[in-house]
Motif scaffolding. Structure first.
Motif, PDB file in Angstrom:
ATOM      1  N   THR A  63      -4.701   5.118  -4.069  1.00  0.00           N
ATOM      2  CA  THR A  63      -6.232   5.354  -5.018  1.00  0.00           C
ATOM      3  C   THR A  63      -6.701   4.049  -5.503  1.00  0.00           C
ATOM      4  N   ASN A 120      -8.982   1.172  -7.237  1.00  0.00           N
ATOM      5  CA  ASN A 120      -9.793   0.834  -8.036  1.00  0.00           C
ATOM      6  C   ASN A 120     -10.586  -0.509  -8.190  1.00  0.00           C
ATOM      7  N   LYS A 121     -10.089  -1.272  -7.288  1.00  0.00           N
ATOM      8  CA  LYS A 121     -10.349  -2.841  -6.914  1.00  0.00           C
ATOM      9  C   LYS A 121     -10.740  -2.836  -5.487  1.00  0.00           C
ATOM     10  N   ASP A 123      -7.974   7.808  -1.787  1.00  0.00           N
ATOM     11  CA  ASP A 123      -9.270   7.157  -1.504  1.00  0.00           C
ATOM     12  C   ASP A 123      -9.011   6.513  -0.125  1.00  0.00           C
ATOM     13  N   GLY A 168      -5.078  -0.799  -6.589  1.00  0.00           N
ATOM     14  CA  GLY A 168      -5.110   0.422  -7.066  1.00  0.00           C
ATOM     15  C   GLY A 168      -3.517   1.039  -7.408  1.00  0.00           C
TER      16      GLY A 168
END
Length: 93
Positions: A9, A11-12, A52, A85
């Protein structure tokens, strides 16, 4: 041959891009390789929570997979993946 399922997942995204630049050589150090990777998914059954990004990794055997995971020389590589992430990797078998 043994396989692992990696689920991320992100986030960066920049950290994931940096990780991808070093991931193959880190895997190869212990005989591993990426068999398949994807960022888009279609559920074949049920309603899974899609990540993701995901990958199937292969290693010659369980010991090689554990050596890759626990190699102190690869600590920075694993930290880079985790910095992107959430990172979950399951050894299948």
């Amino acid at each position: 041959m043994i396989y692992a399922y990696a689920r991320l997942t992100v986030n960066k995204p920049d950290a994931l891009t940096q990780y991808r630049e070093v991931a193959d050589s880190a895997l190869a150090k212990h005989g591993g390789r990426v068999v398949a990777a994807a960022r888009e998914f279609n559920a074949l059954d049920g309603s899974p929570d899609a990540p993701d990004a995901a990958a199937i990794l292969s290693f010659p055997d369980r010991e090689a997979a554990l050596a890759w995971s626990n190699d102190p020389e690869l600590a920075d590589v694993h930290a880079l993946r985790r910095s992107a992430g959430r990172s979950d990797i399951l050894l299948l078998g």
